[in-house]
Design an enzyme around this catalytic site. Structure first.
Site, mmCIF file in Angstrom:
data_model
loop_
_atom_site.group_PDB
_atom_site.id
_atom_site.type_symbol
_atom_site.label_atom_id
_atom_site.label_comp_id
_atom_site.label_asym_id
_atom_site.label_seq_id
_atom_site.Cartn_x
_atom_site.Cartn_y
_atom_site.Cartn_z
ATOM 1 N N SER A 1 0.932 -1.070 -0.241
ATOM 2 C CA SER A 1 -0.531 0.229 0.208
ATOM 3 C C SER A 1 0.669 0.955 0.249
ATOM 4 C CB SER A 1 -0.812 0.266 1.286
ATOM 5 O OG SER A 1 -2.012 -0.825 1.707
ATOM 6 N N SER B 1 -10.508 4.754 -6.164
ATOM 7 C CA SER B 1 -11.049 4.060 -5.500
ATOM 8 C C SER B 1 -12.081 3.500 -5.107
ATOM 9 C CB SER B 1 -10.285 3.736 -4.347
ATOM 10 O OG SER B 1 -10.286 4.372 -3.678
#
Length: 471
Positions: free
Chosen positions: A234, A364
């Site tokens: 991430s 997202s």
């Protein structure tokens, strides 16, 4: 030459070039600050030739321009500095912050799917072209279904590749399975191309017991040792310097392979990007840096990220050969990455590729991009600049595709994705014990105590924990 984008104000200065030319990390012998382009010689092989063509760019935020550097060198006066001799001048001149022209953008197909006049590109067979197109449609269909599943509460998180399908698939098609891929999080198409099944995509998203990561990663963080695709992490840009390390190990082992790392334009604002480019150049590491410049780092537009001419121009500062390519053109992307890979391996050098595209979807499922960019801009790119629509026009004009093929393909893929979702959703989660395994060969006492504590808590308060997670 034509504008890459006709309506969007974000990129309307990026120019097109139909010839494959890599921006040289060095200036011409005349000493001007323009740099040059390396053009593959003979047939399209990716090999570099000592052909330089000065190019300059215009920065949209550069302000007042300084004079072009044109020093008069003092005869027989040089500074014998470590690393090379530096000519001496008696004139005090500062290097300009920008040049007159922006770096051109390599393109093969126009918006109607016709090759541009005089363009040089890697020819693809009917079989390869259809596989590339089918894979892009698979990516698009998969994104739609998984995005809807998240909105229904069946998934916790999802990232789409909408608008960037060509970069995923065309670049993957240009690589070898021996090459190591270090992705960001918007490259699921690359691992799909390498043979990662739809079922495993679904297993990872749902974090069930068949997930390679045993449910310990957040969704969209795929990885496969077998496919030389390192697991997504991430933190932004951490994979970029890691790719240089992988490439250097391949160099030491004399492997006929390279490392390839993907990242977005926002990653170039991280220090990891700059450290990686410097390491790669100094070590002559066979690594291909692929930047998806989609105009937005979540809600931050590129004109608030940097004042330079995009990303490709940064390569010259670090001594790295670079190219800017139309990332919505599958043939241009395929050709550029094929050439970049060949140069990286044969010449043992890093290559930087800036793929110009646009993120059509939200960043997202946690984002609403209409809050920071106009809907009209999004729709323009979605309808008029679709990489899938452009490539479909190309294969149809070649007689390789028709409406019947299209209908069958989309119907079959939708069925496969839905079946994968339904199957993965029914599989139980990994055991709670997996939270503590795969780090130490022998679990230390502190982790043993933590495992016992967690399991005791679940037994005491069973209603507070998911029922589908085995203890």
């Amino acid at each position: 030459m034509a504008n890459l984008i006709s309506k969007s104000t974000k990129f309307n200065h990026f120019l097109l070039n139909t010839r494959v030319r890599f921006f040289s990390p060095f200036t011409t012998s005349s000493g001007n600050g323009g740099g040059g382009f390396i053009k593959p010689t003979g047939s399209f092989s990716g090999e570099s030739a000592a052909i330089f063509r000065p190019e300059r760019y215009q920065s949209g935020k550069a302000g007042e321009q300084l004079d072009t550097i044109d020093y008069e060198e003092v005869e027989n006066q040089v500074m014998d500095f470590p690393g090379g001799k530096v000519p001496i001048t008696s004139q005090m001149k500062f290097i300009s912050e920008s040049s007159e022209k922006r770096l051109p953008c390599y393109r093969v197909l126009d918006d109607d799917g016709y090759p541009l006049p005089g363009t040089i590109f890697e020819e693809v067979s009917k079989e390869l072209a259809i596989k590339m197109y089918s894979s892009m449609v698979t990516l698009q269909t998969m994104d739609t279904i998984f995005y809807e599943a998240q909105r229904q509460g069946r998934l916790s998180f999802y990232l789409t590749t909408a608008g960037e399908e060509a970069i995923n698939i065309a670049s993957a098609a240009a690589l070898s399975l021996d090459d190591f891929v270090l992705p960001q999080y918007r490259e699921v198409g690359v691992i799909l191309w390498r043979g990662y099944p739809l079922e495993q995509v679904a297993n990872q998203l749902f974090g069930n017991k068949f997930d390679y990561g045993k449910g310990r990663q957040m969704p969209c963080h795929h990885g496969s040792n077998e496919l030389n695709y390192l697991t997504v992490s991430s933190p932004i840009a951490t994979q970029i310097p890691q790719a240089v390390g992988v490439a250097y190990s391949l160099k030491m082992e004399k492997k006929e392979a390279c490392a390839v790392t993907y990242f977005g334009d926002g990653s170039t604002s991280e220090g990891d990007f700059h450290a990686a480019l410097n390491f790669a150049a100094v070590l002559d590491a066979p690594v291909v840096f692929i930047c998806r410049n989609n105009g937005w780092a979540i809600s931050t537009p590129i004109n608030q990220q940097f004042r330079s001419d995009g990303i490709a121009s940064k390569g010259q500062a670090y001594g790295i050969r670079s190219i800017r390519v139309d990332g919505n053109d599958a043939l241009a992307t395929y050709s550029a990455i094929r050439a970049a890979r060949k140069m990286a391996i044969k010449e043992q050098r890093p290559i930087l590729v800036e793929a110009m595209t646009y993120r059509v979807a939200h960043h997202s499922t946690s984002d609403d991009s209409t809050k920071y960019r106009p809907v009209e801009e999004i729709e323009h790119w979605k309808t008029e600049k679709s990489p899938i629509a452009k490539f479909r026009k190309y294969i149809q004009r070649n007689g390789w595709w028709n409406d019947e093929n299209e209908s069958k393909l989309r119907g079959d893929i939708r069925k496969q994705v839905l079946e994968a979702v339904q199957a993965a959703e029914k599989v139980e989660k990994p055991s709670l014990t997996d939270l503590f395994t795969d780090v130490y060969d022998k679990m230390p006492l502190n982790l043993q105590d933590q495992e016992k504590s967690v399991k005791d808590a679940v037994r005491r308060f069973p209603k507070e924990y998911p029922s589908d997670v085995p203890i």
